[in-house]
Motif scaffolding. Structure first.
Motif, PDB file in Angstrom:
ATOM      1  N   SER A  73       0.834  -1.199   0.000  1.00 13.78           N
ATOM      2  CA  SER A  73       0.000   0.000   0.000  1.00 13.78           C
ATOM      3  C   SER A  73       0.872   1.254   0.000  1.00 13.78           C
ATOM      4  O   SER A  73       1.632   1.480   0.941  1.00 13.78           O
ATOM      5  N   PRO A  74       0.770   2.086  -1.030  1.00  6.72           N
ATOM      6  CA  PRO A  74       1.564   3.321  -1.066  1.00  6.72           C
ATOM      7  C   PRO A  74       1.194   4.300   0.047  1.00  6.72           C
ATOM      8  O   PRO A  74       2.045   5.034   0.550  1.00  6.72           O
ATOM      9  N   GLU A  75      -0.067   4.305   0.456  1.00  6.89           N
ATOM     10  CA  GLU A  75      -0.488   5.203   1.535  1.00  6.89           C
ATOM     11  C   GLU A  75       0.192   4.832   2.852  1.00  6.89           C
ATOM     12  O   GLU A  75       0.647   5.694   3.593  1.00  6.89           O
ATOM     13  N   LYS A  76       0.253   3.546   3.142  1.00  6.82           N
ATOM     14  CA  LYS A  76       0.903   3.097   4.377  1.00  6.82           C
ATOM     15  C   LYS A  76       2.408   3.333   4.325  1.00  6.82           C
ATOM     16  O   LYS A  76       3.026   3.656   5.337  1.00  6.82           O
ATOM     17  N   LEU A  77       2.983   3.181   3.136  1.00  6.81           N
ATOM     18  CA  LEU A  77       4.411   3.446   2.989  1.00  6.81           C
ATOM     19  C   LEU A  77       4.708   4.926   3.223  1.00  6.81           C
ATOM     20  O   LEU A  77       5.681   5.265   3.905  1.00  6.81           O
ATOM     21  N   GLU A  78       3.865   5.794   2.703  1.00  4.54           N
ATOM     22  CA  GLU A  78       4.054   7.229   2.926  1.00  4.54           C
ATOM     23  C   GLU A  78       3.887   7.573   4.406  1.00  4.54           C
ATOM     24  O   GLU A  78       4.673   8.337   4.967  1.00  4.54           O
ATOM     25  N   LYS A  79       2.888   7.015   5.042  1.00  7.41           N
ATOM     26  CA  LYS A  79       2.671   7.256   6.473  1.00  7.41           C
ATOM     27  C   LYS A  79       3.866   6.793   7.298  1.00  7.41           C
ATOM     28  O   LYS A  79       4.332   7.488   8.211  1.00  7.41           O
ATOM     29  N   PHE A  80       4.401   5.631   6.968  1.00  9.51           N
ATOM     30  CA  PHE A  80       5.564   5.104   7.676  1.00  9.51           C
ATOM     31  C   PHE A  80       6.777   6.012   7.492  1.00  9.51           C
ATOM     32  O   PHE A  80       7.505   6.301   8.442  1.00  9.51           O
ATOM     33  N   ALA A  81       7.003   6.464   6.274  1.00  9.24           N
ATOM     34  CA  ALA A  81       8.145   7.341   6.000  1.00  9.24           C
ATOM     35  C   ALA A  81       8.014   8.662   6.736  1.00  9.24           C
ATOM     36  O   ALA A  81       8.991   9.192   7.266  1.00  9.24           O
ATOM     37  N   ARG A  82       6.806   9.197   6.820  1.00  7.11           N
ATOM     38  CA  ARG A  82       6.594  10.459   7.528  1.00  7.11           C
ATOM     39  C   ARG A  82       6.805  10.284   9.037  1.00  7.11           C
ATOM     40  O   ARG A  82       7.413  11.138   9.679  1.00  7.11           O
ATOM     41  N   GLU A  83       6.312   9.203   9.605  1.00  9.60           N
ATOM     42  CA  GLU A  83       6.401   9.011  11.054  1.00  9.60           C
ATOM     43  C   GLU A  83       7.791   8.583  11.507  1.00  9.60           C
ATOM     44  O   GLU A  83       8.306   9.080  12.508  1.00  9.60           O
ATOM     45  N   GLN A  84       8.384   7.662  10.806  1.00 15.75           N
ATOM     46  CA  GLN A  84       9.645   7.085  11.270  1.00 15.75           C
ATOM     47  C   GLN A  84      10.863   7.884  10.821  1.00 15.75           C
ATOM     48  O   GLN A  84      11.829   8.014  11.567  1.00 15.75           O
ATOM     49  N   TYR A  85      10.847   8.365   9.603  1.00 13.93           N
ATOM     50  CA  TYR A  85      12.022   9.041   9.046  1.00 13.93           C
ATOM     51  C   TYR A  85      11.824  10.543   8.881  1.00 13.93           C
ATOM     52  O   TYR A  85      12.689  11.228   8.330  1.00 13.93           O
ATOM     53  N   ARG A  86      10.675  11.047   9.305  1.00 10.99           N
ATOM     54  CA  ARG A  86      10.365  12.476   9.278  1.00 10.99           C
ATOM     55  C   ARG A  86      10.513  13.076   7.861  1.00 10.99           C
ATOM     56  O   ARG A  86      11.060  14.159   7.685  1.00 10.99           O
ATOM     57  N   MET A  87      10.081  12.330   6.892  1.00 11.59           N
ATOM     58  CA  MET A  87      10.122  12.821   5.521  1.00 11.59           C
ATOM     59  C   MET A  87       8.913  13.720   5.282  1.00 11.59           C
ATOM     60  O   MET A  87       7.894  13.585   5.940  1.00 11.59           O
TER      61      MET A  87
END
Length: 104
Positions: A73-87
């Motif tokens: 899921s691209p949405e979950k990947l984006e959410k993960f990147a924002r939360e974990q890596y502060r992208m």
């Protein structure tokens, strides 16, 4: 005449096979390198390692499930990147609010 009563061992203690067997068992239980105490310690360690093994297998399964969800899921990947890596996206600003320290 006074007769002295002699101390005699019971017949089972005079039997050389029983004495040797008892000494052999004492050797195995207390003196041998693989005595019962070290066997108990090893048994406890094996149980502890089996518990750890089950825990880590469960964690591996959970990580694989998370990986599958992120890659599917691209949405979950984006959410993960924002939360974990502060992208962030180019037109966004990122504000990091630290958590207050815990009181002891």
């Amino acid at each position: 005449m006074e007769t002295k009563k002699r101390f005699t061992l019971p017949s089972y203690l005079r039997n050389k096979y029983i004495v040797c067997g008892a000494l052999f068992l004492a050797w195995l239980i207390f003196l041998d390198r693989h005595n019962s105490f070290s066997q108990y310690q090893l048994y406890s360690e094996v149980n502890q390692l089996e518990t750890q093994k089950a825990f880590y297998r469960q964690e591996i399964d959970r990580a694989r499930q998370d990986q599958f969800e992120l890659l599917s899921s691209p949405e979950k990947l984006e959410k993960f990147a924002r939360e974990q890596y502060r992208m962030k996206k180019d037109d966004e600003d990122l504000f990091i609010v630290p958590l207050p320290p815990k009181n002891k």
